[in-house]
Design an enzyme around this catalytic site. Sequence first.
Site, PDB file in Angstrom:
ATOM      1  N   LYS A  90      -3.588  -7.398  -5.388  1.00  0.00           N
ATOM      2  CA  LYS A  90      -3.786  -6.390  -4.494  1.00  0.00           C
ATOM      3  C   LYS A  90      -4.646  -5.155  -3.850  1.00  0.00           C
ATOM      4  O   LYS A  90      -4.856  -5.646  -2.799  1.00  0.00           O
ATOM      5  CB  LYS A  90      -1.962  -5.920  -4.318  1.00  0.00           C
TER       6      LYS A  90
ATOM      7  N   ARG B  57       9.297   2.236  -0.167  1.00  0.00           N
ATOM      8  CA  ARG B  57      10.559   1.813  -1.779  1.00  0.00           C
ATOM      9  C   ARG B  57      12.356   0.741  -1.698  1.00  0.00           C
ATOM     10  O   ARG B  57      12.950   0.736  -1.494  1.00  0.00           O
ATOM     11  CB  ARG B  57      10.475   1.880  -3.069  1.00  0.00           C
TER      12      ARG B  57
ATOM     13  N   ARG C 233      -6.863 -15.470 -19.668  1.00  0.00           N
ATOM     14  CA  ARG C 233      -8.008 -15.242 -19.410  1.00  0.00           C
ATOM     15  C   ARG C 233      -8.543 -14.388 -20.714  1.00  0.00           C
ATOM     16  O   ARG C 233      -7.710 -13.359 -21.840  1.00  0.00           O
ATOM     17  CB  ARG C 233      -7.921 -14.496 -18.667  1.00  0.00           C
TER      18      ARG C 233
ATOM     19  N   ARG D  49       6.677  -6.767 -16.175  1.00  0.00           N
ATOM     20  CA  ARG D  49       6.314  -6.922 -14.459  1.00  0.00           C
ATOM     21  C   ARG D  49       6.663  -7.677 -13.174  1.00  0.00           C
ATOM     22  O   ARG D  49       6.952  -7.238 -12.043  1.00  0.00           O
ATOM     23  CB  ARG D  49       4.419  -6.772 -14.633  1.00  0.00           C
TER      24      ARG D  49
END
Length: 217
Positions: free
Chosen positions: A14, A88, A127, A172
């Site tokens: 993002k 939100r 990664r 998350r």
Amino acid sequence: MLNIILLGPPGAGKGTQAARLQADRGMVQMSTGDMLREAVAAGTPVGLKAKAVMERGELVSDAIVSALIGERLDAAADKGAIFDGFPRTKHQAEALDILLGERGRKLDYVIELAVEEEALVTRITGRFTCAKCGTGYHDQFKLPKTAGICDACGSTEFKRRPDDNEQTVRTRMAEYRAKTAPILPYYEERGLVRRVDGMASVDAVAAQIDAILDAGA
Ligand SMILES: [Zn+2]
């Protein structure tokens, strides 16, 4: 001049896309956390109010956040806005409609960089980077040509970020769903939500976003 909300869980890119929209299209990112810090530092009227609230250890109210966004919209009157971190709640979403409406503007799209959780876990947990030159690698998608040796600099030391683990990614994602669940139905009802494939390459995601924005311009 399009006004959009950009949504996406951590790892969907993002921030990269928001930065590109600012650079390519002159849009202005309205990230409420950053805006609050900047307004306080700059001592704007709303910033002073927010500072007093925070110094009392209280949460900054919707009214202050709305005023802050209003301040920023007025300062960037001729530019499209990218909202990030706000709204939100449904109440905040309604407040945003009013803020935009008062200025003869409207929300054009809610663009979600959608990711598939399992694929995101694979992408993030795999990664690693060269400890010396920072070249990025991946257990499944991009191993060094010679095992254990960096293609770019020949170093044999690699590192992984401690928060690139499965539990962190899943936490998350859960936080992201909890955060967006209250507002997505509000925008779905109005037909504003567009989903792009957040697992695609940065350029491919950018192209998808451009196609949406150009169709609505
Ligand atoms: Zn290297």
